[in-house]
Design an enzyme around this catalytic site. Structure first.
Site, PDB file in Angstrom:
ATOM      1  N   ASP A  16     -69.446 -35.512 -76.641  1.00  0.00           N
ATOM      2  CA  ASP A  16     -69.822 -35.614 -75.228  1.00  0.00           C
ATOM      3  C   ASP A  16     -68.568 -35.903 -74.410  1.00  0.00           C
ATOM      4  OD1 ASP A  16     -70.836 -36.720 -72.678  1.00  0.00           O
ATOM      5  OD2 ASP A  16     -72.784 -36.638 -73.697  1.00  0.00           O
ATOM      6  N   TYR A  21     -72.896 -32.049 -56.148  1.00  0.00           N
ATOM      7  CA  TYR A  21     -72.140 -31.052 -56.911  1.00  0.00           C
ATOM      8  C   TYR A  21     -70.901 -30.617 -56.134  1.00  0.00           C
ATOM      9  CZ  TYR A  21     -71.107 -26.779 -59.583  1.00  0.00           C
ATOM     10  OH  TYR A  21     -70.499 -25.807 -60.345  1.00  0.00           O
ATOM     11  N   SER A  36     -65.037 -24.123 -58.978  1.00  0.00           N
ATOM     12  CA  SER A  36     -66.223 -23.407 -58.478  1.00  0.00           C
ATOM     13  C   SER A  36     -65.985 -22.925 -57.059  1.00  0.00           C
ATOM     14  CB  SER A  36     -67.407 -24.379 -58.502  1.00  0.00           C
ATOM     15  OG  SER A  36     -68.521 -23.846 -57.840  1.00  0.00           O
ATOM     16  N   LYS A  67     -66.955 -30.839 -57.300  1.00  0.00           N
ATOM     17  CA  LYS A  67     -66.052 -29.702 -57.486  1.00  0.00           C
ATOM     18  C   LYS A  67     -64.862 -29.763 -56.524  1.00  0.00           C
ATOM     19  CE  LYS A  67     -67.969 -27.952 -61.054  1.00  0.00           C
ATOM     20  NZ  LYS A  67     -67.267 -27.887 -62.347  1.00  0.00           N
TER      21      LYS A  67
HETATM   22  P1  NAD Z   1     -73.338 -23.610 -69.325  1.00  0.00           P
HETATM   23  O1  NAD Z   1     -74.414 -24.636 -69.270  1.00  0.00           O
HETATM   24  O2  NAD Z   1     -73.635 -22.309 -69.987  1.00  0.00           O
HETATM   25  O3  NAD Z   1     -72.029 -24.242 -69.976  1.00  0.00           O
HETATM   26  C1  NAD Z   1     -71.720 -25.604 -69.842  1.00  0.00           C
HETATM   27  C2  NAD Z   1     -71.593 -26.206 -71.219  1.00  0.00           C
HETATM   28  O4  NAD Z   1     -71.221 -27.579 -71.092  1.00  0.00           O
HETATM   29  C3  NAD Z   1     -72.905 -26.178 -72.019  1.00  0.00           C
HETATM   30  O5  NAD Z   1     -72.671 -25.580 -73.273  1.00  0.00           O
HETATM   31  C4  NAD Z   1     -73.296 -27.639 -72.150  1.00  0.00           C
HETATM   32  O6  NAD Z   1     -73.972 -27.946 -73.363  1.00  0.00           O
HETATM   33  C5  NAD Z   1     -71.953 -28.327 -72.051  1.00  0.00           C
HETATM   34  N1  NAD Z   1     -72.059 -29.701 -71.572  1.00  0.00           N
HETATM   35  C6  NAD Z   1     -72.756 -30.158 -70.505  1.00  0.00           C
HETATM   36  N2  NAD Z   1     -72.632 -31.483 -70.396  1.00  0.00           N
HETATM   37  C7  NAD Z   1     -71.845 -31.880 -71.416  1.00  0.00           C
HETATM   38  C8  NAD Z   1     -71.350 -33.135 -71.840  1.00  0.00           C
HETATM   39  N3  NAD Z   1     -71.695 -34.276 -71.215  1.00  0.00           N
HETATM   40  N4  NAD Z   1     -70.542 -33.181 -72.927  1.00  0.00           N
HETATM   41  C9  NAD Z   1     -70.222 -32.046 -73.601  1.00  0.00           C
HETATM   42  N5  NAD Z   1     -70.670 -30.823 -73.246  1.00  0.00           N
HETATM   43  C10 NAD Z   1     -71.473 -30.747 -72.168  1.00  0.00           C
HETATM   44  O7  NAD Z   1     -72.915 -23.361 -67.811  1.00  0.00           O
HETATM   45  P2  NAD Z   1     -71.619 -22.639 -67.191  1.00  0.00           P
HETATM   46  O8  NAD Z   1     -72.095 -21.998 -65.943  1.00  0.00           O
HETATM   47  O9  NAD Z   1     -70.891 -21.834 -68.176  1.00  0.00           O
HETATM   48  O10 NAD Z   1     -70.768 -23.922 -66.758  1.00  0.00           O
HETATM   49  C11 NAD Z   1     -69.420 -24.114 -67.076  1.00  0.00           C
HETATM   50  C12 NAD Z   1     -68.667 -24.569 -65.839  1.00  0.00           C
HETATM   51  O11 NAD Z   1     -68.731 -23.538 -64.858  1.00  0.00           O
HETATM   52  C13 NAD Z   1     -69.219 -25.846 -65.180  1.00  0.00           C
HETATM   53  O12 NAD Z   1     -68.144 -26.705 -64.884  1.00  0.00           O
HETATM   54  C14 NAD Z   1     -69.852 -25.319 -63.910  1.00  0.00           C
HETATM   55  O13 NAD Z   1     -69.872 -26.277 -62.883  1.00  0.00           O
HETATM   56  C15 NAD Z   1     -68.952 -24.138 -63.592  1.00  0.00           C
HETATM   57  N6  NAD Z   1     -69.508 -23.148 -62.667  1.00  0.00           N
HETATM   58  C16 NAD Z   1     -70.608 -22.412 -63.005  1.00  0.00           C
HETATM   59  C17 NAD Z   1     -71.126 -21.494 -62.091  1.00  0.00           C
HETATM   60  C18 NAD Z   1     -72.347 -20.658 -62.416  1.00  0.00           C
HETATM   61  O14 NAD Z   1     -72.858 -19.985 -61.513  1.00  0.00           O
HETATM   62  N7  NAD Z   1     -72.830 -20.632 -63.633  1.00  0.00           N
HETATM   63  C19 NAD Z   1     -70.502 -21.310 -60.842  1.00  0.00           C
HETATM   64  C20 NAD Z   1     -69.372 -22.080 -60.543  1.00  0.00           C
HETATM   65  C21 NAD Z   1     -68.870 -22.990 -61.458  1.00  0.00           C
END
Ligand code: NAD
Length: 283
Positions: free
Chosen positions: A68, A164, A151, A168
């Site tokens: 984590d 959020y 983001s 970011k």
């Molecule tokens: P995702 O949920 O597919 O990936 C995030 C991963 O982080 C998951 O595998 C989850 O299990 C892991 N995770 C969450 N909390 C955790 C913790 N406390 N300890 C360890 N692992 C943990 O989602 P994603 O969209 O790939 O997100 C990745 C990043 O992209 C994030 O920082 C998110 O804010 C950013 N983001 C996503 C989007 C979108 O539209 N999906 C847009 C902008 C930014």
């Protein structure tokens, strides 16, 4: 004449990606493998990490590390395992995060706001800090770099609710300050990704941990065809957002770039306030 180059941009490098069990973290892991790197994926869901390694194009160059990002102990153990298995660490990708599903301040009472803030900031902000704290000494040894996932919400409104968005924006602060503190040995940059079809979850403390952003895409609440975004017909699949992570990690191609954030969001910053229907969409 340029010699034909066969090797990838990250040949022989070693990367550690938090949140590498799904979404953009998994996509970057796969892309880094294709560029010649070895990759450790860290995340809180051990089954997802195992599946990512098994499904990868090069499982022998991967390592699954359950943990984590709120635990400094887990992160230090992960960095030690990366060094033991691969001998070094060149690239760190703080990426694990959660979203607040655009939860407005008008829809949260004081307790919910407190709970959302504590959970989300402990992952999205403290988690990034702890990740860098655990790894910077290994990165100094290799003159490596950090590439943070940021983001569209690091720059613009309406990419999330206030919690959020604040988290970011804080990520931008981390890129700036850590790029300053770790120069000249370690470069620190960010990729500000836009909406992607991933498994992104919400805070458990307000019951949003079972929701995934992919459901919002499925219900067309978020689409890859938002007319407010100039490149609104661009892909929303995470693998199509990985190029900047390769560029920024590459010593050869970005050795003089630090403190930079590449927006990979379809051009939100140039959307303007005119009638785009009279413009590019007719091309
Ligand atoms: P995702 O949920 O597919 O990936 C995030 C991963 O982080 C998951 O595998 C989850 O299990 C892991 N995770 C969450 N909390 C955790 C913790 N406390 N300890 C360890 N692992 C943990 O989602 P994603 O969209 O790939 O997100 C990745 C990043 O992209 C994030 O920082 C998110 O804010 C950013 N983001 C996503 C989007 C979108 O539209 N999906 C847009 C902008 C930014």
């Amino acid at each position: 004449m340029f010699a034909t180059q066969q090797a990838g941009w990250l040949q022989g490098d070693v990367a550690l990606i938090t949140g590498g069990g799904s979404g953009i973290g998994q996509a970057v892991a796969e892309r880094y493998l294709a560029e010649g790197a070895s990759v450790a994926v860290f995340g809180r869901d051990a089954d997802k990490l195992k599946a990512v390694v098994e499904a990868s194009s090069a499982p022998e160059r991967m390592l699954a590390l359950p943990g984590d990002v709120r635990s400094s102990e887990d992160l230090h153990a992960a960095v030690a395992q990366v060094a033991a298995r691969f001998g070094k660490l060149d690239i760190l990708v703080p990426n694990a995060g959660i979203w607040d599903y655009n939860r407005s301040i008008t829809r949260l009472d004081g307790q919910q706001l407190t709970d959302t803030f504590n959970e989300l900031f402990s992952i999205n902000v403290l988690g990034y800090l702890l990740t860098v704290q655990a790894a910077w000494q290994e990165l100094v040894k290799t003159r490596g770099s950090v590439v943070m996932t940021l983001s569209n919400a690091s720059f613009h409104t309406a990419g999330g609710g206030p919690v959020y968005t604040a988290s970011k924006f804080a990520g931008r602060g981390l890129v700036n300050q850590l790029a300053y503190e770790l120069a000249p040995k370690v470069r620190v940059n960010g990729v500000a990704v836009g909406a992607m079809n991933t498994d992104l979850r919400g805070p458990a403390s307000i019951g949003l941990n079972e929701r995934t952003i992919s459901d919002s895409f499925a219900r067309s609440e978020i689409t890859g065809n938002n007319p407010l975004i100039p490149l609104h017909d661009a892909s929303v699949e995470p693998q199509d957002f990985t190029g900047s992570y390769v560029l920024l990690a590459s010593r050869k191609n970005a050795g003089n770039i630090t403190g930079a954030i590449v927006p990979v969001d379809g051009g939100i910053a140039v959307r303007g306030f005119g009638d785009r229907a009279a413009g590019g969409d007719q091309l």
